[in-house]
Design a protein around this motif. Structure first.
Motif, short mmCIF file in Angstrom:
data_model
loop_
_atom_site.label_atom_id
_atom_site.label_comp_id
_atom_site.label_asym_id
_atom_site.label_seq_id
_atom_site.Cartn_x
_atom_site.Cartn_y
_atom_site.Cartn_z
N ILE A 24 0.83 -1.20 0.00
CA ILE A 24 0.00 0.00 0.00
C ILE A 24 0.87 1.25 0.00
CG2 ILE A 24 -1.70 1.35 1.32
CD1 ILE A 24 -2.96 -1.22 0.35
N ASP A 25 0.64 2.13 -0.98
CA ASP A 25 1.18 3.48 -0.97
C ASP A 25 0.01 4.37 -0.55
OD1 ASP A 25 2.86 5.72 -1.33
OD2 ASP A 25 2.13 5.98 -3.38
N PHE A 26 -0.06 4.66 0.75
CA PHE A 26 -1.20 5.37 1.32
C PHE A 26 -1.21 6.84 0.96
CE2 PHE A 26 -2.87 8.02 4.78
CZ PHE A 26 -4.20 7.66 4.71
N GLY A 27 -2.38 7.31 0.60
CA GLY A 27 -2.62 8.74 0.38
C GLY A 27 -4.04 9.04 0.80
N THR A 28 -4.31 10.29 1.09
CA THR A 28 -5.66 10.64 1.54
C THR A 28 -6.65 10.76 0.38
OG1 THR A 28 -5.01 12.97 1.55
CG2 THR A 28 -4.90 11.80 3.66
N ALA A 29 -6.16 10.89 -0.85
CA ALA A 29 -7.03 10.95 -2.03
C ALA A 29 -6.95 9.67 -2.85
CB ALA A 29 -6.66 12.14 -2.91
N VAL A 75 2.21 -1.46 4.52
CA VAL A 75 1.84 -0.07 4.30
C VAL A 75 3.10 0.78 4.33
CG1 VAL A 75 0.54 1.90 5.23
CG2 VAL A 75 -0.45 -0.41 5.34
N GLY A 76 3.29 1.58 3.29
CA GLY A 76 4.42 2.48 3.24
C GLY A 76 4.33 3.54 4.32
N LEU A 77 5.43 3.79 4.99
CA LEU A 77 5.48 4.74 6.09
C LEU A 77 6.31 5.95 5.68
CD1 LEU A 77 4.36 4.78 8.98
CD2 LEU A 77 6.57 3.92 9.74
N HIS A 110 6.53 -0.18 6.35
CA HIS A 110 7.86 -0.17 5.75
C HIS A 110 8.21 1.24 5.30
CE1 HIS A 110 11.39 -1.88 3.94
NE2 HIS A 110 11.10 -1.32 2.77
N ASP A 111 9.40 1.68 5.65
CA ASP A 111 9.90 3.00 5.29
C ASP A 111 9.76 3.21 3.78
OD1 ASP A 111 13.01 4.69 6.12
OD2 ASP A 111 11.46 5.27 4.71
#
Length: 167
Positions: A24-29, A75-77, A110-111
């Motif tokens: 997962i490359d998390f973003g709010t959009a 999840v990318g951090l 993960h960083d």
């Protein structure tokens, strides 16, 4: 949209050593999504999820787990260059905790420093420009995050030390 969670502690047991893992490359959009092979040696970009609302997003991720027979999430951090947590990293941890709660799958963090830069480089190498580049960037960033995590010898380290001290 906010996916609420209580703290920035690791959210679950380690991810099993075999079975598909979703990156997962998390973003709010937008959320970039990648998936590994069952042997956890190859990461492939999957899709980009336009964030909607907690109910719709929850249904989406529950279905994704079933469709991909996923055993866990990475999840990318987004931490600062110093390794310290940021507002975005706290949002990513909250999202990961929410993801664990709604899917009942382990989540590792993960960083993700440099993942977007690497994804941009990959897009350039593929000749993707303009709108095509934008439609691929987040899922390629998720692929970079997942591939980097798959290469770790010790995958049990869920958080960078700066966040791990919050336990």
């Amino acid at each position: 949209m906010s996916h609420e969670a209580e703290s920035s502690n690791p959210v679950s047991d380690p991810i099993p050593d075999s079975g598909r893992v979703i990156g997962i490359d998390f973003g709010t959009a937008r959320i970039g999504i990648a998936v590994s092979d069952p042997g956890q040696s190859i990461a492939s970009p999957l899709e980009i999820r336009q964030v909607q609302n907690q109910n719709s997003d929850g249904n989406y991720f529950q279905q994704l787990v079933k469709t991909e027979t996923a055993v866990g999430f990475v999840v990318g951090l987004p931490v600062h260059m110093s390794g310290d947590e940021s507002k975005k990293s706290r949002e990513a941890v909250a999202f990961g905790q929410w993801l664990h709660e709604i899917t009942e799958r382990p989540v590792a963090f993960h960083d993700e420093r440099f993942s977007t830069a690497m994804a941009k480089e990959i897009c350039s190498q593929l000749g993707l420009k303009g709108p095509k580049r934008k439609t691929h960037l987040d899922k390629i960033a998720a692929q970079v995050i997942l591939a980097s995590w798959l290469e770790l010898e010790d995958r049990n380290q869920n958080l960078p030390k700066s966040l791990d001290s919050n336990q």
